[in-house]
Design an enzyme around this catalytic site. Structure first.
Site, PDB file in Angstrom:
ATOM      1  N   SER A   8       0.366  -1.039  -0.180  1.00 51.53           N
ATOM      2  CA  SER A   8       0.114  -0.021   0.129  1.00 51.53           C
ATOM      3  C   SER A   8       0.632   1.132   0.167  1.00 51.53           C
ATOM      4  O   SER A   8       1.227   1.822   0.683  1.00 51.53           O
ATOM      5  CB  SER A   8      -0.499  -0.122   1.244  1.00 51.53           C
ATOM      6  OG  SER A   8      -1.731   1.464   1.376  1.00 51.53           O
ATOM      7  N   HIS A  31      -0.834  -1.173  -4.098  1.00 48.33           N
ATOM      8  CA  HIS A  31      -2.049  -1.279  -3.626  1.00 48.33           C
ATOM      9  C   HIS A  31      -2.749   0.327  -3.464  1.00 48.33           C
ATOM     10  O   HIS A  31      -1.638   0.911  -2.737  1.00 48.33           O
ATOM     11  CB  HIS A  31      -2.687  -1.934  -2.436  1.00 48.33           C
ATOM     12  CG  HIS A  31      -3.190  -1.423  -1.659  1.00 48.33           C
ATOM     13  ND1 HIS A  31      -4.812  -2.871  -1.764  1.00 48.33           N
ATOM     14  CD2 HIS A  31      -4.384  -0.912  -0.580  1.00 48.33           C
ATOM     15  CE1 HIS A  31      -5.576  -2.505  -1.061  1.00 48.33           C
ATOM     16  NE2 HIS A  31      -5.428  -1.673  -0.044  1.00 48.33           N
ATOM     17  N   ASP A  33      -4.703   3.329  -1.987  1.00 50.70           N
ATOM     18  CA  ASP A  33      -6.184   3.521  -1.280  1.00 50.70           C
ATOM     19  C   ASP A  33      -6.369   5.019  -1.417  1.00 50.70           C
ATOM     20  O   ASP A  33      -5.745   5.973  -1.057  1.00 50.70           O
ATOM     21  CB  ASP A  33      -5.243   3.629   0.456  1.00 50.70           C
ATOM     22  CG  ASP A  33      -5.162   2.539   0.374  1.00 50.70           C
ATOM     23  OD1 ASP A  33      -6.019   1.185   0.393  1.00 50.70           O
ATOM     24  OD2 ASP A  33      -3.861   1.904   1.143  1.00 50.70           O
ATOM     25  N   MET A  35      -9.698   7.704  -0.280  1.00 57.80           N
ATOM     26  CA  MET A  35     -10.513   8.159   0.566  1.00 57.80           C
ATOM     27  C   MET A  35     -10.796   9.274   0.587  1.00 57.80           C
ATOM     28  O   MET A  35     -10.464  10.084  -0.381  1.00 57.80           O
ATOM     29  CB  MET A  35      -9.346   8.108   1.647  1.00 57.80           C
ATOM     30  CG  MET A  35      -8.930   6.841   2.114  1.00 57.80           C
ATOM     31  SD  MET A  35      -8.157   6.797   4.253  1.00 57.80           S
ATOM     32  CE  MET A  35      -7.226   5.323   3.933  1.00 57.80           C
ATOM     33  N   HIS A  64      -8.065   0.454  -4.183  1.00 57.07           N
ATOM     34  CA  HIS A  64      -8.974  -0.192  -2.926  1.00 57.07           C
ATOM     35  C   HIS A  64      -9.947   1.314  -2.183  1.00 57.07           C
ATOM     36  O   HIS A  64      -9.471   2.721  -2.627  1.00 57.07           O
ATOM     37  CB  HIS A  64      -8.704  -0.271  -1.396  1.00 57.07           C
ATOM     38  CG  HIS A  64      -9.129  -0.481  -0.575  1.00 57.07           C
ATOM     39  ND1 HIS A  64      -8.294  -0.905   0.422  1.00 57.07           N
ATOM     40  CD2 HIS A  64     -10.468  -0.661  -0.496  1.00 57.07           C
ATOM     41  CE1 HIS A  64      -9.274  -0.966   1.421  1.00 57.07           C
ATOM     42  NE2 HIS A  64     -10.876  -1.119   1.317  1.00 57.07           N
ATOM     43  N   MET A  66     -11.971   3.668  -1.138  1.00 58.65           N
ATOM     44  CA  MET A  66     -12.536   3.897   0.912  1.00 58.65           C
ATOM     45  C   MET A  66     -13.811   5.336   1.004  1.00 58.65           C
ATOM     46  O   MET A  66     -13.335   6.337   0.937  1.00 58.65           O
ATOM     47  CB  MET A  66     -12.442   4.392   1.901  1.00 58.65           C
ATOM     48  CG  MET A  66     -11.230   2.579   2.374  1.00 58.65           C
ATOM     49  SD  MET A  66      -9.866   2.539   3.208  1.00 58.65           S
ATOM     50  CE  MET A  66      -8.716   2.669   1.687  1.00 58.65           C
ATOM     51  N   MET A 135     -11.674  -6.424   5.768  1.00 59.61           N
ATOM     52  CA  MET A 135      -9.928  -6.063   6.477  1.00 59.61           C
ATOM     53  C   MET A 135     -10.037  -6.161   7.006  1.00 59.61           C
ATOM     54  O   MET A 135     -10.529  -6.327   7.931  1.00 59.61           O
ATOM     55  CB  MET A 135     -10.543  -4.240   6.546  1.00 59.61           C
ATOM     56  CG  MET A 135     -11.255  -3.625   5.238  1.00 59.61           C
ATOM     57  SD  MET A 135      -9.894  -2.647   4.886  1.00 59.61           S
ATOM     58  CE  MET A 135      -9.192  -1.673   6.375  1.00 59.61           C
ATOM     59  N   ASP A 169      -6.183  -6.280   4.480  1.00 63.82           N
ATOM     60  CA  ASP A 169      -5.574  -5.299   4.849  1.00 63.82           C
ATOM     61  C   ASP A 169      -5.237  -4.538   5.702  1.00 63.82           C
ATOM     62  O   ASP A 169      -6.765  -4.387   6.677  1.00 63.82           O
ATOM     63  CB  ASP A 169      -6.837  -4.371   3.291  1.00 63.82           C
ATOM     64  CG  ASP A 169      -5.942  -3.509   3.879  1.00 63.82           C
ATOM     65  OD1 ASP A 169      -4.632  -2.683   3.480  1.00 63.82           O
ATOM     66  OD2 ASP A 169      -6.457  -2.296   2.696  1.00 63.82           O
TER      67      ASP A 169
END
Ligand code: DX5
Ligand code: ZN
Length: 213
Positions: A8, A31, A33, A35, A64, A66, A135, A169
């Site tokens: 990540s 990966h 992330d 957000m 990913h 979120m 998660m 994760d």
């Protein structure tokens, strides 16, 4: 099952992203992330940054999301170069429609669950997914501790489907990777453990070796 390590970049140096990607050239996936400050209390990377990273990296992108309304953004992330688009069951988007849209865009779809969410929510969709992300920390921040109590959810998916990729994760290091692999996971996200180590590529190899059971 093929074991894959997906570092990540949340834990990397954002001032030197291209250099950081070169330090993890042994990884199977990258990966990323995303957000939105709404689904989780933090804001990170958006599609323009994913697009820029795609120019300097050939490893597939595991994005990913979120975010509260993933269906509204999957097109942007697909265009930016995401290879796997993962969204949360707890988001506001219709699960089936979002999976269909990701497939229409020619990308692989994955579904993520937070630690407190029952895994039964994803079971009806397994046939349509390439991956389930379980998660092992509350989403939002890197550097938290691995929640071993989540392992029965992984076992349940693995019992139901032997082929699907199961990604873990949160809090994955050279020890916790063994616990997750034993439960049936085969894709391992690792932020802090990879980027805080002196030679990230060596940590990736160690994680892959330790996941072998
Ligand atoms: C947390 C993110 C994770 C995070 C993992 O919300 O989804 O991908 O970067 O970081 P570590 O490996 O440090 O727990
Ligand atoms: Zn993540």
């Amino acid at each position: 099952m093929e074991l894959k390590i997906s570092p990540s970049i949340l834990a990397s140096d954002y001032a030197n992203l291209e250099k950081e990607l070169n330090r993890i050239s042994n990884s199977d996936l990258i990966h990323i992330d995303v957000m939105d400050g709404h689904f989780v209390p933090n804001i990170t990377i958006g599609a323009p940054v994913v697009k820029a990273l795609k120019r300097v990296c050939n490893i597939p992108f595991d994005v990913h999301l979120m975010i509260s309304n993933p269906i509204d953004y999957v097109e942007d992330f697909a265009a930016a170069g995401a290879d796997i688009i993962c969204f949360h069951t707890e988001s506001n988007s219709d699960i089936e429609k979002t999976i269909e849209k990701i497939h229409f865009l020619g990308k692989k779809a994955a579904l993520a669950v937070k630690p407190k969410t029952e895994i039964d929510v994803v079971l009806p969709f397994l046939d349509k997914l390439s991956m389930v992300l379980v998660m092992t920390v509350e989403p939002g921040f890197g550097g938290q501790s691995f929640m071993e109590e989540v392992m029965p959810k992984i076992e349940k998916i693995r019992e139901t489907n032997k082929e699907i990729d199961i990604e873990v994760d949160g809090g994955i290091n050279e020890e916790t990777v063994k616990i997750a692999a034993k439960a049936g996971a085969n894709v391992f996200v690792a932020g802090s453990s990879v980027f805080k180590s002196e030679i990230p590529n060596d940590m990736i190899t160690l994680l892959r070796n330790n996941a072998e059971i």
